[in-house]
Design a protein around this motif. Structure first.
Motif, PDB file in Angstrom:
ATOM      1  N   GLY A 132       0.800  -1.216   0.000  1.00 33.66           N
ATOM      2  CA  GLY A 132       0.000   0.000   0.000  1.00 33.66           C
ATOM      3  C   GLY A 132       0.829   1.259   0.000  1.00 33.66           C
ATOM      4  N   GLN A 133       0.155   2.369   0.228  1.00 39.57           N
ATOM      5  CA  GLN A 133       0.837   3.654   0.305  1.00 39.57           C
ATOM      6  C   GLN A 133       0.340   4.453   1.489  1.00 39.57           C
ATOM      7  OE1 GLN A 133       0.104   6.112  -3.216  1.00 39.57           O
ATOM      8  NE2 GLN A 133      -1.490   4.698  -3.822  1.00 39.57           N
ATOM      9  N   VAL A 134       1.219   5.328   1.977  1.00 36.23           N
ATOM     10  CA  VAL A 134       0.902   6.198   3.103  1.00 36.23           C
ATOM     11  C   VAL A 134       1.373   7.594   2.715  1.00 36.23           C
ATOM     12  CG1 VAL A 134       1.116   6.589   5.580  1.00 36.23           C
ATOM     13  CG2 VAL A 134       1.361   4.265   4.668  1.00 36.23           C
ATOM     14  N   THR A 135       0.415   8.526   2.638  1.00 39.17           N
ATOM     15  CA  THR A 135       0.742   9.890   2.208  1.00 39.17           C
ATOM     16  C   THR A 135       0.103  10.897   3.151  1.00 39.17           C
ATOM     17  OG1 THR A 135      -1.224  10.143   0.793  1.00 39.17           O
ATOM     18  CG2 THR A 135       0.746   9.146  -0.217  1.00 39.17           C
ATOM     19  N   ASP A 136       0.513  12.159   2.973  1.00 40.34           N
ATOM     20  CA  ASP A 136      -0.240  13.226   3.635  1.00 40.34           C
ATOM     21  C   ASP A 136      -1.375  13.609   2.693  1.00 40.34           C
ATOM     22  OD1 ASP A 136       0.853  14.966   1.688  1.00 40.34           O
ATOM     23  OD2 ASP A 136       2.270  15.879   3.086  1.00 40.34           O
ATOM     24  N   PHE A 137      -2.154  14.627   3.049  1.00 42.91           N
ATOM     25  CA  PHE A 137      -3.330  14.974   2.258  1.00 42.91           C
ATOM     26  C   PHE A 137      -2.985  15.700   0.960  1.00 42.91           C
ATOM     27  CE2 PHE A 137      -6.496  15.025   6.063  1.00 42.91           C
ATOM     28  CZ  PHE A 137      -6.372  13.652   6.161  1.00 42.91           C
ATOM     29  N   ALA A 138      -1.704  16.033   0.762  1.00 39.37           N
ATOM     30  CA  ALA A 138      -1.267  16.597  -0.515  1.00 39.37           C
ATOM     31  C   ALA A 138      -0.747  15.491  -1.431  1.00 39.37           C
ATOM     32  CB  ALA A 138      -0.194  17.653  -0.289  1.00 39.37           C
ATOM     33  N   GLY A 139      -0.737  14.245  -0.938  1.00 39.95           N
ATOM     34  CA  GLY A 139      -0.266  13.121  -1.732  1.00 39.95           C
ATOM     35  C   GLY A 139       1.219  12.836  -1.592  1.00 39.95           C
ATOM     36  N   ASN A 140       1.891  13.529  -0.652  1.00 39.43           N
ATOM     37  CA  ASN A 140       3.319  13.311  -0.433  1.00 39.43           C
ATOM     38  C   ASN A 140       3.555  12.067   0.417  1.00 39.43           C
ATOM     39  OD1 ASN A 140       3.988  15.917  -1.600  1.00 39.43           O
ATOM     40  ND2 ASN A 140       3.203  16.796   0.299  1.00 39.43           N
ATOM     41  N   ASP A 141       4.483  11.210  -0.019  1.00 36.19           N
ATOM     42  CA  ASP A 141       4.884  10.062   0.790  1.00 36.19           C
ATOM     43  C   ASP A 141       5.463  10.596   2.105  1.00 36.19           C
ATOM     44  OD1 ASP A 141       5.242   7.177   0.970  1.00 36.19           O
ATOM     45  OD2 ASP A 141       7.390   7.589   0.921  1.00 36.19           O
ATOM     46  N   LEU A 142       5.211   9.894   3.207  1.00 35.66           N
ATOM     47  CA  LEU A 142       5.730  10.359   4.502  1.00 35.66           C
ATOM     48  C   LEU A 142       7.245  10.239   4.534  1.00 35.66           C
ATOM     49  CD1 LEU A 142       3.195   8.950   7.115  1.00 35.66           C
ATOM     50  CD2 LEU A 142       3.067  11.017   5.717  1.00 35.66           C
ATOM     51  N   ARG A 143       7.884  11.191   5.163  1.00 39.67           N
ATOM     52  CA  ARG A 143       9.336  11.205   5.366  1.00 39.67           C
ATOM     53  C   ARG A 143       9.590  11.367   6.849  1.00 39.67           C
ATOM     54  NH1 ARG A 143      10.155   8.949   1.050  1.00 39.67           N
ATOM     55  NH2 ARG A 143      10.163  10.103  -0.880  1.00 39.67           N
ATOM     56  N   PHE A 144      10.406  10.477   7.396  1.00 40.71           N
ATOM     57  CA  PHE A 144      10.672  10.487   8.830  1.00 40.71           C
ATOM     58  C   PHE A 144      12.081  11.017   9.091  1.00 40.71           C
ATOM     59  CE2 PHE A 144       7.629   7.045   8.028  1.00 40.71           C
ATOM     60  CZ  PHE A 144       6.581   7.496   8.800  1.00 40.71           C
ATOM     61  N   PRO A 145      12.187  12.241   9.620  1.00 41.88           N
ATOM     62  CA  PRO A 145      13.505  12.809   9.929  1.00 41.88           C
ATOM     63  C   PRO A 145      14.079  12.159  11.200  1.00 41.88           C
ATOM     64  CG  PRO A 145      11.788  14.272  10.695  1.00 41.88           C
ATOM     65  CD  PRO A 145      11.101  13.140   9.984  1.00 41.88           C
ATOM     66  N   PRO A 146      15.360  12.398  11.471  1.00 38.33           N
ATOM     67  CA  PRO A 146      15.959  11.816  12.679  1.00 38.33           C
ATOM     68  C   PRO A 146      15.603  12.616  13.945  1.00 38.33           C
ATOM     69  CG  PRO A 146      17.609  13.017  11.466  1.00 38.33           C
ATOM     70  CD  PRO A 146      16.346  13.074  10.650  1.00 38.33           C
ATOM     71  N   SER A 147      14.341  12.933  14.095  1.00 28.66           N
ATOM     72  CA  SER A 147      13.860  13.633  15.288  1.00 28.66           C
ATOM     73  C   SER A 147      12.575  12.954  15.738  1.00 28.66           C
ATOM     74  CB  SER A 147      13.618  15.117  14.969  1.00 28.66           C
ATOM     75  OG  SER A 147      12.631  15.247  13.970  1.00 28.66           O
TER      76      SER A 147
END
Length: 180
Positions: A132-147
């Motif tokens: 599947g896919q996981v995006t925000d409401f703009a359709g951007n794939d989630l990105r997890f920073p080192p925080s």
């Protein structure tokens, strides 16, 4: 198939897959879950959302489902279990947008919405490994920073939908709640 009295242990490994075993069994009993087929019919899609209405307004999910003549009951639960349902082929759409106490903000999104990594990263992997896919409401794939936290536009949509249907749900969400 996976019902048991004590629960399940689920493991997801990037580029390897999702695995499950019953709690109380040893790790040798972990078995790989097959990738589910992506849902092609939004009228039959199983939606999930939080139990706590401040985490997701149930009326918003119902309004989105109405666009697709979807009458399938929403599965409401908290924790990473919602994401685990994707790996078990028991859910197709997860909608997450925290409710705002400010009535003027209820109809629009905050482009700098802050999410906690621990609430999303493990589940993200379950959904991705299920195909599947996981995006925000703009359709951007989630990105997890080192925080500990990360920004998303509006909220999160996870799905086991064919890509064009994921985009269709995003479009409905955007029409209902314009981006600021």
């Amino acid at each position: 198939l996976y019902q048991c009295e004590r629960g399940l242990l689920m493991v997801s490994m990037a580029s390897v897959g999702n695995f499950v075993c019953r709690i109380g069994h040893d790790f040798e009993s972990l078995r790989r879950l097959p990738k589910p087929a992506l849902q092609t019919d939004l009228s039959k899609a199983i939606f999930t959302g939080a139990v706590v209405s401040s985490h997701t307004n149930p009326l918003e999910i119902d309004a989105i489902k109405a666009n697709f003549d979807n009458h399938v009951p929403v599965i409401r639960m908290d924790s990473q279990c919602k994401y685990g349902l994707f790996a078990l082929d028991s859910a197709h759409v997860y909608y997450r947008r925290h409710a705002s106490k400010d009535s003027s903000a209820r109809k629009r999104w905050n482009c700098d919405y802050i999410e906690a990594i621990w609430d999303n990263a493990p589940g993200y992997l379950f959904v991705k490994e299920a195909g599947g896919q996981v995006t925000d409401f703009a359709g951007n794939d989630l990105r997890f920073p080192p925080s500990k936290h990360f920004k998303v536009v509006g909220g999160i949509l996870a799905s086991l939908l064919v890509p064009e249907l994921h985009e269709k749900v995003i479009k409905i969400v955007q029409e209902r709640n314009p981006i600021e």
